[in-house]
Design an enzyme around this catalytic site. Structure first.
Site, mmCIF file in Angstrom:
data_model
loop_
_atom_site.group_PDB
_atom_site.id
_atom_site.type_symbol
_atom_site.label_atom_id
_atom_site.label_comp_id
_atom_site.label_asym_id
_atom_site.label_seq_id
_atom_site.Cartn_x
_atom_site.Cartn_y
_atom_site.Cartn_z
ATOM 1 N N PHE A 185 1.003 -1.435 -0.084
ATOM 2 C CA PHE A 185 -0.009 -0.227 -0.406
ATOM 3 C C PHE A 185 1.038 1.648 0.165
ATOM 4 C CE2 PHE A 185 -2.509 3.029 3.148
ATOM 5 C CZ PHE A 185 -3.459 3.268 1.730
ATOM 6 N N LEU A 212 1.257 5.192 -0.347
ATOM 7 C CA LEU A 212 0.276 6.116 0.441
ATOM 8 C C LEU A 212 1.244 7.509 1.230
ATOM 9 C CD1 LEU A 212 -1.908 7.626 0.945
ATOM 10 C CD2 LEU A 212 -2.449 7.721 3.209
ATOM 11 N N GLY A 266 2.947 12.264 5.302
ATOM 12 C CA GLY A 266 3.438 11.335 6.352
ATOM 13 C C GLY A 266 1.626 11.517 6.449
ATOM 14 N N SER A 267 1.482 12.091 7.978
ATOM 15 C CA SER A 267 0.415 12.296 8.983
ATOM 16 C C SER A 267 -0.710 12.843 7.481
ATOM 17 C CB SER A 267 -0.005 12.674 9.701
ATOM 18 O OG SER A 267 1.226 12.221 11.003
ATOM 19 N N ARG A 324 -6.771 -0.417 10.589
ATOM 20 C CA ARG A 324 -6.493 -0.222 12.237
ATOM 21 C C ARG A 324 -6.909 -0.620 13.331
ATOM 22 N NH1 ARG A 324 -7.363 6.403 10.762
ATOM 23 N NH2 ARG A 324 -5.487 7.186 9.699
ATOM 24 N N GLN A 349 11.173 -4.156 32.566
ATOM 25 C CA GLN A 349 11.105 -3.907 33.615
ATOM 26 C C GLN A 349 10.926 -5.777 35.289
ATOM 27 O OE1 GLN A 349 12.413 -0.602 34.298
ATOM 28 N NE2 GLN A 349 12.737 -0.403 36.498
ATOM 29 N N GLY A 355 13.827 -7.657 35.256
ATOM 30 C CA GLY A 355 15.103 -6.548 35.352
ATOM 31 C C GLY A 355 16.632 -6.721 34.023
ATOM 32 N N GLY A 356 17.966 -6.532 35.070
ATOM 33 C CA GLY A 356 18.555 -6.602 33.703
ATOM 34 C C GLY A 356 18.494 -7.340 32.918
ATOM 35 N N GLU A 403 -0.239 3.105 10.092
ATOM 36 C CA GLU A 403 -1.769 3.206 9.885
ATOM 37 C C GLU A 403 -1.771 4.201 10.920
ATOM 38 O OE1 GLU A 403 -3.579 -0.213 8.793
ATOM 39 O OE2 GLU A 403 -2.012 -1.227 8.660
HETATM 40 N N1 COS Z 1 -13.745 6.983 5.336
HETATM 41 C C1 COS Z 1 -14.237 7.972 4.470
HETATM 42 N N2 COS Z 1 -14.418 8.489 4.051
HETATM 43 C C2 COS Z 1 -13.262 9.596 4.754
HETATM 44 C C3 COS Z 1 -12.366 9.148 5.907
HETATM 45 C C4 COS Z 1 -13.111 7.627 5.720
HETATM 46 N N3 COS Z 1 -12.197 6.580 7.200
HETATM 47 N N4 COS Z 1 -11.637 9.646 6.244
HETATM 48 C C5 COS Z 1 -12.267 11.082 5.366
HETATM 49 N N5 COS Z 1 -13.175 10.701 4.758
HETATM 50 C C6 COS Z 1 -13.518 11.798 3.373
HETATM 51 C C7 COS Z 1 -14.080 12.422 4.028
HETATM 52 O O1 COS Z 1 -15.379 12.914 4.208
HETATM 53 C C8 COS Z 1 -14.053 13.770 2.902
HETATM 54 O O2 COS Z 1 -14.222 14.096 1.908
HETATM 55 P P1 COS Z 1 -15.320 15.046 1.512
HETATM 56 O O3 COS Z 1 -14.294 16.102 0.542
HETATM 57 O O4 COS Z 1 -16.245 14.701 -0.131
HETATM 58 O O5 COS Z 1 -16.383 15.622 1.935
HETATM 59 C C9 COS Z 1 -11.954 13.656 2.227
HETATM 60 O O6 COS Z 1 -12.110 12.483 2.842
HETATM 61 C C10 COS Z 1 -11.177 14.945 3.072
HETATM 62 O O7 COS Z 1 -10.933 13.929 4.356
HETATM 63 P P2 COS Z 1 -10.559 15.380 5.223
HETATM 64 O O8 COS Z 1 -11.257 16.337 4.973
HETATM 65 O O9 COS Z 1 -11.110 14.955 6.987
HETATM 66 O O10 COS Z 1 -9.304 15.101 5.095
HETATM 67 P P3 COS Z 1 -7.948 15.680 5.548
HETATM 68 O O11 COS Z 1 -6.497 16.370 4.849
HETATM 69 O O12 COS Z 1 -8.440 16.914 6.408
HETATM 70 O O13 COS Z 1 -7.207 15.286 7.366
HETATM 71 C C11 COS Z 1 -6.358 13.016 8.033
HETATM 72 C C12 COS Z 1 -7.170 12.976 6.816
HETATM 73 C C13 COS Z 1 -5.283 13.616 8.522
HETATM 74 C C14 COS Z 1 -6.866 12.159 8.761
HETATM 75 C C15 COS Z 1 -5.564 11.699 7.248
HETATM 76 O O14 COS Z 1 -4.881 12.402 6.458
HETATM 77 C C16 COS Z 1 -4.981 11.138 7.519
HETATM 78 O O15 COS Z 1 -5.674 9.301 8.319
HETATM 79 N N6 COS Z 1 -3.782 10.677 8.119
HETATM 80 C C17 COS Z 1 -3.161 9.524 8.349
HETATM 81 C C18 COS Z 1 -2.461 9.216 7.616
HETATM 82 C C19 COS Z 1 -1.690 7.538 7.707
HETATM 83 O O16 COS Z 1 -2.884 7.054 8.344
HETATM 84 N N7 COS Z 1 -1.126 7.006 6.949
HETATM 85 C C20 COS Z 1 0.072 6.287 7.488
HETATM 86 C C21 COS Z 1 0.538 5.815 6.712
HETATM 87 S S1 COS Z 1 -0.442 3.833 5.769
HETATM 88 S S2 COS Z 1 0.139 2.754 6.426
#
Ligand code: COS
Length: 383
Positions: A122, A124, A130-131, A244, A337, A340-341, A364
């Site tokens: 996967f 991303l 990242g986040s 998750r 813990q 211990g050692g 994730e």
């Molecule tokens: N299921 C379905 N749709 C989702 C959703 C979910 N769980 N979470 C968000 N969406 C949709 C929202 O509804 C929104 O749709 P609309 O534009 O139609 O309203 C769209 O996706 C964008 O969502 P949002 O505005 O919440 O996006 P943000 O960029 O503000 O933030 C976070 C999203 C921070 C929550 C997201 O980027 C995230 O989870 N980041 C972490 C990434 C991660 O886990 N990385 C790990 C590596 S992969 S192993």
């Protein structure tokens, strides 16, 4: 939801035996060689572990979320790197196609994922993303009946070995956020897909990550997941909701193992003329770890049952991931813990688990991202 308690118990017993008799004795070898022994890989395929959560119509076992959670708790009792090999085919490597793929995409790829004939991954995360996943920079530009992908994906689990990648890339450069992202199925042998060297990690030896680099990589347009542009970010989020919960269940399994390791060491080792387990301050650590592991188990199973019942569990999946990942970190710390050692020595499993579990709070979705998701959803619901 448990469909057939007797059948499920048989599966859990089989997996428990496999973990006890085949995986635990090979943990040290896995860590030393940084590789899953090939004969174990073959046994995992034979047992159907690559297709646990894949629907029966595609050759998997079609476990419900509750069943999958119980299985993940059993598998969690050994080194997490063993799970990584087949967990990705059940989870983030396959779920994008399963949740949002076209019938043709599912029929073409999923049966091979279910048997373990192909390994998946996967994509991303990127070097600067990242986040904040919605700001990813990898591009996919339409060119006739293909898309041309350019960009780099980072820390990709199974990257060195994977035959199939779910790749999130930006198809609409004018839409900076989530709406401009699409998900693609990219086969490992596609020209223009390159793999960086395997990363050197703190723990989870045997589970490999690397960069995946797309250099004018031509992907057939029919490989866009669901056949529509702009849906990729949502696909990724749905995949992570399920992922998750799965990771939370693995954390519970690891915590159970660490409680067992701590208890047996505490009952065996003598200090001040009595076993460690007779000392109240050691008992406090054992009790806290047992209680927290139980709390995690209860939480994961509740969220899993609700998911099976059709509830939106995005918030609860984040609650479970937040609690269980942090919980297993505390349990691992106490396990060292109590030892211990000895707990600082590599010959004891707790030393290795202490490093292995650190990743749960990061991948994730970090703990801080889970907090953000939970709080945002709370505010949204309240208003
Ligand atoms: N299921 C379905 N749709 C989702 C959703 C979910 N769980 N979470 C968000 N969406 C949709 C929202 O509804 C929104 O749709 P609309 O534009 O139609 O309203 C769209 O996706 C964008 O969502 P949002 O505005 O919440 O996006 P943000 O960029 O503000 O933030 C976070 C999203 C921070 C929550 C997201 O980027 C995230 O989870 N980041 C972490 C990434 C991660 O886990 N990385 C790990 C590596 S992969 S192993």
């Amino acid at each position: 939801m448990i469909r057939d308690p007797e059948l499920l118990q048989q599966l859990l017993d089989t997996i428990s035996r496999f973990v006890r008799e085949r995986l635990i004795p090979n943990e040290a070898c896995l860590a030393e060689e940084d590789a899953v022994p090939v004969e174990l890989l073959a046994e995992m395929k034979e047992m159907g572990l690559f297709g646990l959560s894949i629907p029966e119509e595609y050759g998997g076992l079609g476990l419900t979320m509750e069943e999958e959670a119980l299985v993940a708790m059993e598998i969690g009792k050994t080194s997490p790197a063993f799970r990584s090999v087949f967990g990705t085919n059940n989870g983030i490597g396959a779920q994008g196609i399963l949740i949002d793929g076209t019938p043709e995409q599912k029929a073409h790829y999923v049966p091979k994922l279910a048997t373990g004939e192909i390994l998946s991954s996967f994509c991303l995360t990127e070097p600067d993303v990242g986040s904040d996943a919605a700001s990813l920079r990898t591009t996919a530009v339409r060119d006739g009946d293909h898309y041309i992908l350019n960009g780099t994906k980072r820390y990709i689990t199974n990257g060195p070995e994977a035959d199939l990648f779910t790749v999130m890339a930006r198809t609409d450069p004018d839409k900076k956020g989530a709406g401009g992202i699409s998900a693609f199925i990219v086969e490992g042998g596609t020209p223009g897909l390159e793999r960086g060297p395997a990363d050197s990690k703190m723990g989870q030896k045997g589970a490999h990550t690397c960069d995946i680099i797309f250099n004018d990589c031509r992907v057939p347009a029919e490989n866009i997941i669901g056949g529509r542009e702009g849906q990729g970010f949502k696909t990724a989020m749905k995949v992570l909701d399920r992922g998750r919960l799965h990771i939370s269940a693995v954390c519970v399994g690891v915590a159970d193992r660490l409680v067992e390791e701590s208890l047996s060491y505490a009952m065996e080792r003598q200090q001040f003329g009595v076993p460690l387990s007779s000392h109240q301050l050691i008992q406090a650590m054992l009790a806290d770890s047992k209680t927290e592991a139980y709390a995690g188990r209860t939480m994961v199973l509740d969220a899993a049952r609700r998911k099976d019942a059709g509830e939106d569990v995005a918030t609860l999946a984040s609650c479970a991931k937040l609690f269980c990942a942090e919980m297993v970190g505390r349990v691992a710390d106490r396990a060292v813990q109590v030892h211990g050692g000895a707990g600082y020595m590599t010959e004891y499993a707790v030393e290795r688990f202490y490093r292995d579990v650190r990743l749960f709070r990061i991948y994730e979705g970090t703990t801080q991202i889970q907090q953000l998701v939970i709080a945002r959803n709370m505010v949204r619901e309240a208003s």
